[in-house]
Design an enzyme around this catalytic site. Structure first.
Site, PDB file in Angstrom:
ATOM      1  N   HIS A 292       0.839  -1.185   0.000  1.00  0.00           N
ATOM      2  CA  HIS A 292       0.000   0.000   0.000  1.00  0.00           C
ATOM      3  C   HIS A 292       0.884   1.249   0.000  1.00  0.00           C
ATOM      4  O   HIS A 292       2.097   1.165   0.129  1.00  0.00           O
ATOM      5  CB  HIS A 292      -0.937   0.013   1.222  1.00  0.00           C
ATOM      6  CG  HIS A 292      -0.217   0.097   2.526  1.00  0.00           C
ATOM      7  ND1 HIS A 292       0.165  -1.025   3.230  1.00  0.00           N
ATOM      8  CD2 HIS A 292       0.198   1.159   3.257  1.00  0.00           C
ATOM      9  CE1 HIS A 292       0.783  -0.647   4.339  1.00  0.00           C
ATOM     10  NE2 HIS A 292       0.823   0.670   4.374  1.00  0.00           N
ATOM     11  N   ALA A 293       0.232   2.403  -0.139  1.00  0.00           N
ATOM     12  CA  ALA A 293       0.877   3.706  -0.014  1.00  0.00           C
ATOM     13  C   ALA A 293      -0.041   4.583   0.828  1.00  0.00           C
ATOM     14  O   ALA A 293      -1.197   4.236   1.053  1.00  0.00           O
ATOM     15  CB  ALA A 293       1.105   4.335  -1.382  1.00  0.00           C
TER      16      ALA A 293
END
Length: 137
Positions: free
Chosen positions: A53-54
């Site tokens: 994820h970011a």
């Protein structure tokens, strides 16, 4: 400066003593943000991956408290891998960096210090959407 260039290793203070070493982390002295949340990953099964994820706005410091692991960073244009294996080094990760963590050694503990409380709205969990937004920056 590209986002990937903002991610770097921070050397943390190490107080050496015959009884054992001590490392501490202070907001704005060692890391460029307020500390709002601390969490850690442990008992990660062999071959497992974390991350994926970011964050839109969250800043983080990632520390290998015990053992080692690899962090793969991606700003949508460039990628790099950092191997963490020292409890007195932390990897600063700025917003808009996709991260994947793997290659955990046996007994590894990954501590993450975050600039804000948990907010699902701050996450990119779809890599394609992340890439689209990263290219607009």
């Amino acid at each position: 400066m590209a986002n990937l260039d903002k991610c770097h290793i921070i050397d943390l203070p190490k107080i050496t003593d015959s009884r054992g070493n001590l490392t501490y982390i202070e907001a704005y002295r060692h890391i460029p943000f307020d500390i709002r949340r601390v969490y850690y990953l442990y008992d990660v099964p062999g071959g497992a991956e974390r991350g994926g994820h970011a964050h839109k706005a969250l800043h983080q410091l990632i520390v290998a408290i015990s053992g080692s692991f690899d962090i793969h960073l991606d700003d949508g244009g460039r990628k790099k891998t950092i191997h963490l294996n020292r409890s007195y080094n932390g990897l600063y990760v700025c917003p808009m960096i996709w991260r994947e963590i793997d290659n955990f050694s046996s007994g590894a503990v990954c501590m993450v210090i975050a600039s804000d409380f948990y907010d699902e709205e701050d996450y990119y969990r779809d890599y394609g959407i992340f890439l689209d937004d990263a290219k607009r920056l």
